[in-house]
Design a protein around this motif. Structure first.
Motif: not given
Lengths: 116, 115
Positions: A100-104, A106
């Motif tokens: 998932s591209y929002g599973k980041l 940081f």
């Protein structure tokens, strides 16, 4: 597990000058994405630039460019012709391709101050 | 405006209260996320939802209860929180699948203070 490290808690630059923010990461994956997000005082996280790991060419977006060194696992952000509106917290982030591209993941963030 | 709206923007609650955070996205995305942003710490991913189904829970205490009734709405129900839960809670959304844009869009967050 992937980790992202930003070693500069704070940076400052004069208006119209150039500044570089550093980011290193650690991963065993070969295919991934790297991002720089900007968080101004409004708290809105805004994507500044992205880099796909399989692309050797460094990404650029107007005054923003990256220096992507895959072997060294380094991903720095260069801001040219700095403007007062560039003042913000900048986050380096990573995600594995295919997830998932929002599973980041940081980094800790770098506060950028721009002096007039 | 990124198309992701969070309410309320600020919330103060006692440790015995029950409250909910709301996130709504108008981007047609099929994945939504909750992040916690504490001072001096990197953003921490809490929950991931894909097509309304929870696909990830990063060892979040049960006093945080997410709910995703449809692909456009995400809630975080809070009860019996601790002062260390005070933080900025960010919601994000993205479009998954082949050809999807690799960008995640974030809301402006809810600043939570537990007293």
């Amino acid at each position: 597990a992937q980790t992202v490290t930003q070693s500069q808690p704070e940076m400052s630059v004069q208006e119209a000058e150039t500044v570089t923010l550093s980011c290193t990461y650690d991963t065993s994956e070969s295919d991934y994405y790297l991002f720089w997000y900007k968080q101004p005082p409004s708290r809105q996280m805004i994507l500044v630039i992205r880099q796909e790991a399989y692309k050797q060419q460094n990404a650029t977006e107007n005054r923003f460019s990256v220096n992507f060194q895959k072997a060294a696992k380094s991903f720095s952000l260069k801001i040219s012709d700095s403007q007062l509106g560039d003042a913000a917290m900048y986050f380096c982030a990573y995600t594995t391709r295919g997830t998932s591209y929002g599973k980041l993941t940081f980094g800790q963030g770098t506060i950028l101050t721009v002096h007039p | 405006e990124t198309g992701v709206t969070q309410t309320p923007r600020h919330l103060v609650m006692g440790m015995t209260n029950k409250k909910s955070l709301k996130c709504e996205q108008h981007l047609g995305h099929n994945a939504m996320y909750w992040y916690k942003q504490s001072a001096k710490k990197p953003l921490e991913l809490m929950f991931v939802y894909n097509f309304k189904e929870q696909t990830e829970n990063n060892s979040v205490p049960s006093r945080f209860s997410p709910e995703c009734p449809n692909s456009s709405h995400l809630f975080l129900h809070l009860h019996t929180l601790q002062p260390e839960d005070s933080a900025l809670y960010l919601c994000a959304s993205s479009q998954e699948g082949y050809g999807g844009n690799t960008e995640a869009f974030f809301g402006q967050g809810t600043r939570l203070t537990v007293v």
